[in-house]
Design an enzyme around this catalytic site. Structure first.
Site, PDB file in Angstrom:
ATOM      1  N   HIS B 309       0.968  -1.262  -0.044  1.00  0.00           N
ATOM      2  CA  HIS B 309      -0.009  -0.069   0.197  1.00  0.00           C
ATOM      3  C   HIS B 309       0.915   1.190  -0.046  1.00  0.00           C
ATOM      4  CE1 HIS B 309      -2.697   2.982   1.535  1.00  0.00           C
ATOM      5  NE2 HIS B 309      -3.620   2.176   1.497  1.00  0.00           N
ATOM      6  N   ARG B 357      -2.401   0.988  -4.643  1.00  0.00           N
ATOM      7  CA  ARG B 357      -2.470  -0.321  -4.782  1.00  0.00           C
ATOM      8  C   ARG B 357      -2.552  -0.742  -5.979  1.00  0.00           C
ATOM      9  NH1 ARG B 357      -6.658  -2.683  -0.712  1.00  0.00           N
ATOM     10  NH2 ARG B 357      -7.711  -0.859  -0.169  1.00  0.00           N
ATOM     11  N   LYS B 360      -6.078  -0.642  -8.006  1.00  0.00           N
ATOM     12  CA  LYS B 360      -6.704   0.673  -7.235  1.00  0.00           C
ATOM     13  C   LYS B 360      -6.956   1.596  -8.076  1.00  0.00           C
ATOM     14  CE  LYS B 360      -8.332   0.594  -3.474  1.00  0.00           C
ATOM     15  NZ  LYS B 360      -9.749   0.458  -3.031  1.00  0.00           N
ATOM     16  N   ASP B 363      -5.430   8.344  -7.038  1.00  0.00           N
ATOM     17  CA  ASP B 363      -6.006   9.288  -5.940  1.00  0.00           C
ATOM     18  C   ASP B 363      -5.152  10.534  -5.465  1.00  0.00           C
ATOM     19  OD1 ASP B 363      -6.622  10.554  -3.536  1.00  0.00           O
ATOM     20  OD2 ASP B 363      -7.364   8.387  -2.580  1.00  0.00           O
ATOM     21  N   CYS B 365      -4.236  11.863  -2.959  1.00  0.00           N
ATOM     22  CA  CYS B 365      -3.394  12.015  -1.875  1.00  0.00           C
ATOM     23  C   CYS B 365      -2.029  10.967  -2.135  1.00  0.00           C
ATOM     24  CB  CYS B 365      -4.048  11.574  -0.577  1.00  0.00           C
ATOM     25  SG  CYS B 365      -4.835  10.032  -0.583  1.00  0.00           S
ATOM     26  N   TYR B 366      -1.981  10.050  -3.108  1.00  0.00           N
ATOM     27  CA  TYR B 366      -0.966   9.405  -3.123  1.00  0.00           C
ATOM     28  C   TYR B 366       0.165  10.261  -4.186  1.00  0.00           C
ATOM     29  CZ  TYR B 366      -3.583   5.526  -1.549  1.00  0.00           C
ATOM     30  OH  TYR B 366      -4.191   4.497  -0.650  1.00  0.00           O
ATOM     31  N   ASP B 423      -9.274  14.080  -4.088  1.00  0.00           N
ATOM     32  CA  ASP B 423      -8.792  12.896  -4.513  1.00  0.00           C
ATOM     33  C   ASP B 423      -9.034  12.630  -6.092  1.00  0.00           C
ATOM     34  OD1 ASP B 423      -9.313  10.314  -5.398  1.00  0.00           O
ATOM     35  OD2 ASP B 423     -10.317   9.532  -3.615  1.00  0.00           O
ATOM     36  N   ASP B 430     -10.954  18.201   0.351  1.00  0.00           N
ATOM     37  CA  ASP B 430     -10.967  18.328   1.910  1.00  0.00           C
ATOM     38  C   ASP B 430      -9.412  18.704   2.343  1.00  0.00           C
ATOM     39  OD1 ASP B 430      -9.205  15.975   1.847  1.00  0.00           O
ATOM     40  OD2 ASP B 430     -11.119  14.854   1.644  1.00  0.00           O
ATOM     41  N   HIS B 433      -6.680  15.872   1.354  1.00  0.00           N
ATOM     42  CA  HIS B 433      -6.098  15.679   0.229  1.00  0.00           C
ATOM     43  C   HIS B 433      -5.258  17.292  -0.287  1.00  0.00           C
ATOM     44  CE1 HIS B 433      -8.671  12.343  -0.174  1.00  0.00           C
ATOM     45  NE2 HIS B 433      -7.806  11.891  -0.886  1.00  0.00           N
TER      46      HIS B 433
HETATM   47 ZN   LIG Z   1      -7.104  10.169  -1.232  1.00  0.00          ZN
END
Ligand SMILES: [Zn+2]
Lengths: 511, 515
Positions: B309, B357, B360, B363, B365-366, B423, B430, B433
């Site tokens: 992850h 991952r 997946k 996003d 935040c990654y 995201d 938010d 993020h």
């Molecule tokens: Zn995220």
């Protein structure tokens, strides 16, 4: 409409001037006030009798008559009564506002009467409630806490409900409950002008105040279970509440199965929550100690846990916390068995791209103490693993690859299995080549899986550097361009001459 | 009770913030019907882009948008599953933003600007009083202010005005037994402790007087912290997040950040339950425990046995880079080629951003969790920069900085009144993020170097000095696709706070004698 006037006249016998209708209570008070002072006009316009009456009224108002002797007082009052001299009332005060913010002076006379009646009733109830609290406090002090004399606790509970109704504002759940009277709630200290302060609901705020209080005395009793259930229903993402609940459960020997049932509902409603799964782990740790020698009970737990996780995976088959819990459970209950592997296969049948399921399969297969070396790292060769298991896993992953060649999960799985088995990646060459057709005689190549091409590049790196380079360039320029930096870096590794300063370091890394 | 009254000045905020919590109030960028995916039939491989082809050619002619970001991946399977349907849907969601058919002003590379003004306003708002709907964040309020403060600092905003309020916010949540909880009266927990400490040092590292700096840094009870960390340390080498709580890689990272920044003794307190003949310091068995989290895929899981992850990969690498120099410690404990292979595979096209991952979705935040691994890994591969190393000889990037920057500027910005970063386009912004998308942007815009320590290569550091040898520079060897005005400040690759502050904090505590 007819009975109304009669009702109204019935309600007014006490009023000094029932004949007149007043628009509101303030007007009524003002009139009563004025009526009590009939001599408030220019002195010259008063008759002699009226002047005497006025003097008596003044004496009444100042209260000077109270200092007189008994005989004088008797005489004074006799005069007042025979002449019907009204007692001068003080000037009406502002009545303020009621609990709904309404101006009380705007009340009708009847409304005001009811209002007063309610207030008097409320005062009585509050007095009674205070007496109850005092009595309970004395009982607690004399060590007789919790004694319920003739259902008076229930009576008090109803009383507080009524107080709430009369006040137009329900008491907090814990303030209203006599069972919590011994706890002094601790309000939250947020600090002045705190950043990102949350405007909690009163319900949450009260419950948390009671939690702080019970935690400060380390109380661990059944009512703490109820309190934490309540808070969790309002905010399931609260580690303190969960941890304190767990320690309370164990302290009072709360039935673990009941707790698991309760947690199931919370978990299904809060898919993203992770505290729940740590809590569940604590529960199973505890339960395991009790049932570890009872095979039937262990089997029952295994089945019910698996069934519940299946339900969770219906909503999100990649839920990281559920999967982490599952890995814990496999170790705890020794679930290195066919049922575990089959239940993963069901998920992979539904979605062969579910990488969480692939990961779990790898974990279950390659950590089974029956045929694995304990503590062997996931990326390391484990010589203990039998060939038939390696072959089975390779075939399983290959079959999945045919379903969707561009699915990375089985490709990663294949590499992982080969590594575990200490087998050479080149054993995969023929298989990978199924998905990569080199164009013959200038024809364009046909690549059905960039992962196959990636595998071939690694295989050829040891046998045919030029072909490996061709594969990596194809990846960087055509089939997986977003990773061009990475493919170029791999080309750099192929070459004898260092293409950049990485080379020396890579040598050290033994790539 | 009056503190729970919502009818104060914040009610205006309340209505807009609660609408933020409501996913349906999506505002100016609705999910257009045009890119809702339909059931794929087997022969419709080229279907989705058709509706955009006209738009695409005109846009790409005027602005240089590489077709990798505007076309579907070249290899696609026919089999549809839940995973592939969601993936296709996400691609359809991102394409219009890359093509920039929303009519926003764009630069010559087809990228919209960073809407600083709105993002700054958004974060300030997140530091104000929050409506009851934020109760779910009651146990993570320190995160709320760390994310907002870090995001603001990344965009160059001064945090000075928050000094006093941060102090009064943090005081009631420090636990007498050490550490910080999510709020007043809550148990201490490593996540809020990490967030509080970083918030404090960010404020102390800003433009404040010596006295103020001392006041802020001295707020932390270091002795109690050390004792509490001793209770979290586990026999197997890792750390629990709270006493009796879960043990995972976040714990290892957060604990090491706290220990090194506060310059706490490495010796375990004598009453630490983990203490034994083999386990005597906070470092005992720690890198070995982190190593157990590397999975067969090459990535890092939250704890041994779990799935690889992205967020845990960052925590693991950053934790190791506190323990020792990256080129020494990472290869010693992790299989680097497999880690790089896995990490690299987290970047997707046409989206451009990272997923957490395998299989997946991308996003925002990654951008930090995965994006933030690259400087650490590049330093691992390159080795330390010495006086003899010419700076021009740096490696080419191992990932597509352009892809990440495009995903961030085109897809992650809420360009409506609301502001903030997100995201993906279908999600609301938010502060979490916003913080980590900006951190990813910063990382993609700069090159980090790990500088050779002053000590000789054979002598090992006695104290944890490795994390204080990083310096940043601009990237010169790649074409810059963003305008200078869209450059954000640099964040330390291990601590995720503005560059320079960690060194200053460490020096402050190191100069003290004892606790
Ligand atoms: Zn995220």
């Amino acid at each position: 409409m007819a009975p109304k006037p009669s009702k109204a006249s019935k309600a007014q016998p006490k009023a000094p001037e029932p004949i007149k209708e007043y628009p509101n209570i303030a007007a009524f008070h003002q009139a009563t006030y004025e009526n009590s002072r009939p001599y408030h006009k220019p002195l010259a316009s008063l008759s002699a009798t009226e002047k005497t009456h006025y003097a008596y009224a003044r004496l009444l108002e100042t209260g000077i008559w109270k200092s007189w002797d008994e005989f004088q007082r008797k005489d004074f009052w006799k005069y007042i009564e025979t002449n019907k001299i009204p007692v001068p009332l003080p000037e009406p005060k502002d009545l303020g506002r009621d609990r709904n913010g309404r101006d009380i002076s705007k009340y009708s006379v009847k409304e005001y009467e009811e209002y007063q009646k309610r207030e008097r009733g409320l005062e009585g109830l509050v007095r009674e409630s205070t007496r109850f609290r005092d009595r309970q406090r004395r009982l607690r002090r004399s060590g007789r806490a919790g004694e319920d004399i003739e259902g008076e606790i229930e009576e008090e509970r109803n009383r507080r409900k009524l107080i709430g109704v009369l006040r137009g504002k329900k008491m907090g759940r814990y303030e209203e409950d006599p069972e919590w009277d011994d706890v002094v709630p601790i309000a939250q200290d947020d600090g002045e002008g705190a950043l990102a302060q949350i405007a909690y609901t009163e319900e949450y705020s009260e419950a948390m105040s009671y939690l702080r209080a019970v935690m400060s005395t380390q109380e661990k009793t059944p009512r703490v279970i109820a309190l934490t259930s309540h808070i969790i229903s309002l905010n399931p993402a609260h580690y303190t509440v969960w941890l304190y609940r767990a320690s309370t459960l164990f302290a009072i020997n709360f039935p673990i199965h009941a707790e698991i049932e309760w947690v199931n509902d919370i978990a299904l409603d809060n898919q993203k929550n992770y505290q729940i799964w740590h809590h569940r782990q604590l529960l199973v740790d505890h339960l395991y100690q009790e049932i570890k020698d009872d095979e039937a009970k262990l089997k029952e737990l295994e089945d019910s846990e698996r069934a519940f996780m299946t339900e969770m995976f219906d909503a999100d088959a990649k839920n990281y916390h559920v999967w982490s819990y599952r890995q814990y459970l496999v170790r705890k209950l020794n679930l290195w068995n066919q049922a575990e592997i089959e239940s993963i296969e069901v998920l992979l049948k539904k979605d062969v791209r579910n990488n969480s399921a692939w990961s779990h399969r790898f974990f279950v297969v390659f950590n089974d103490p029956k045929h694995c070396t304990e503590g062997s790292p996931a990326t390391a060769h484990d010589p203990k693993i039998p060939d038939n298991i390696l072959d089975r896993e390779i075939e399983f992953a290959k079959a999945a690859t045919f379903e969707a060649p561009q699915n990375q999960s089985p490709w990663n799985y294949l590499r992982g299995v080969l590594c575990k088995g200490g087998r050479d990646l080149s054993s995969l060459e023929l298989f990978a080549a199924e998905f990569v057709k080199e164009g013959k005689d200038g024809a364009e190549e046909d690549v059905r899986s960039s992962h196959a091409l990636d595998s071939l590049a690694d295989i050829w790196a040891k046998t045919d550097v030029e072909k490996a380079k061709w594969a990596l360039e194809l990846l960087g320029n055509k089939y997986d361009r977003i990773r061009k930096g990475y493919w170029d870096w791999k080309i750099g590794q192929l070459m004898d001459q260092p293409v950049n300063t990485l080379e020396g370091n890579l040598e050290a890394l033994k790539v | 009770m009056s503190s729970n009254n919502t009818s104060d000045a914040s009610s205006a905020t309340a209505s807009s913030t609660s609408s933020r919590l409501n996913n349906s109030s999506y505002g100016t960028q609705p999910r257009q019907t045009g890119f809702i995916i339909e059931e794929l039939s087997s022969e419709s491989e080229s279907y989705p882009i058709a509706g955009y082809s006209n738009n695409m050619t005109t846009t790409t002619q005027t602005a240089k948008i590489p077709d990798i970001f505007t076309t579907l991946p070249p290899v696609r399977d026919l089999l549809n599953t839940q995973t592939s349907l969601l993936q296709d849907q996400t691609v359809q969601e991102c394409l219009p933003f890359h093509l920039n058919n929303l009519g926003l002003p764009i630069n010559p590379h087809g990228l919209p600007h960073l809407d600083r003004k709105r993002h700054i306003a958004f974060l300030h708002k997140n530091l104000r009083r929050l409506p009851a709907a934020f109760t779910a964040a009651d146990a993570s309020r320190p995160w709320m202010f760390y994310w907002a403060l870090a995001g603001l600092a990344t965009m160059g905003e001064s945090l000075e005005d928050y000094t006093e309020r941060l102090l009064s916010t943090v005081k009631p949540i420090q636990h007498p037994d050490g550490g910080f909880g999510g709020g007043n009266g809550q148990m201490s927990h490593l996540a809020p402790t990490y967030a509080v400490l970083l918030s404090l040092v960010m404020v102390a590292g800003g433009d404040v007087s010596e006295d103020e700096r001392r006041e802020v840094l001295e707020l932390v009870n270091r002795r109690a912290m050390w004792k509490w960390l001793g209770r979290l340390k586990q026999r197997d080498g890792g750390f629990q997040m709270s006493v009796g709580g879960e043990e995972d890689v976040r714990g290892a990272y957060c604990a090491m950040v706290i220990i090194t920044l506060l310059d706490l003794p490495l010796d375990l307190p004598v009453d630490s339950p983990a203490r034994s003949d083999e386990c005597t310091t906070f470092l005992s068995g720690l890198p070995e425990w982190v190593a157990r989290c590397q999975t067969f895929e090459g990535g890092i899981s939250g704890r041994p046995d779990a799935e690889a992850h992205g967020a845990y990969a960052f925590c693991a690498l950053a934790c190791l880079c506190i323990i020792d120099d990256p080129h020494i410690v990472i290869p010693k404990y992790l299989d680097v080629p497999r880690l790089i292979s896995w990490l690299s595979a987290r970047q997707y096209a046409p989206e451009g951003g990272f997923a957490g991952r395998t299989n997946k979705l991308v996003d925002g935040c990654y951008s930090h969790w995965v994006g933030g691994c690259w400087p650490l890994l590049e330093a691992c591969l390159e080795g330390p920069t010495t006086a003899s190393t010419t700076k021009a000889s740096s490696t080419d990037s191992l990932y597509s900085r352009e892809g990440l920057i495009r995903y961030i500027l085109s897809c992650c910005q809420d360009q409506g009144k609301r502001g903030g970063l997100r995201d993906k386009p279908s999600h609301n912004s938010d502060s979490y993020h916003t913080c980590y998308v900006l951190a990813g942007l910063s990382s993609a815009q700069h090159k980090w170097r790990f500088n050779a320590p002053a000590r000789s290569s054979t002598e090992r550091p006695e104290t944890l000095s490795s994390a204080y040898q990083w310096t940043s520079e601009f990237l010169f060897d790649e074409e810059q696709i963003f305008d200078e005005e869209d450059r954000v400040l640099t964040l330390h690759p291990v601590f995720v706070i503005p560059e320079g502050i960690a060194e200053q904090t460490r020096a402050y505590f190191a100069s003290k004698i004892g606790f």
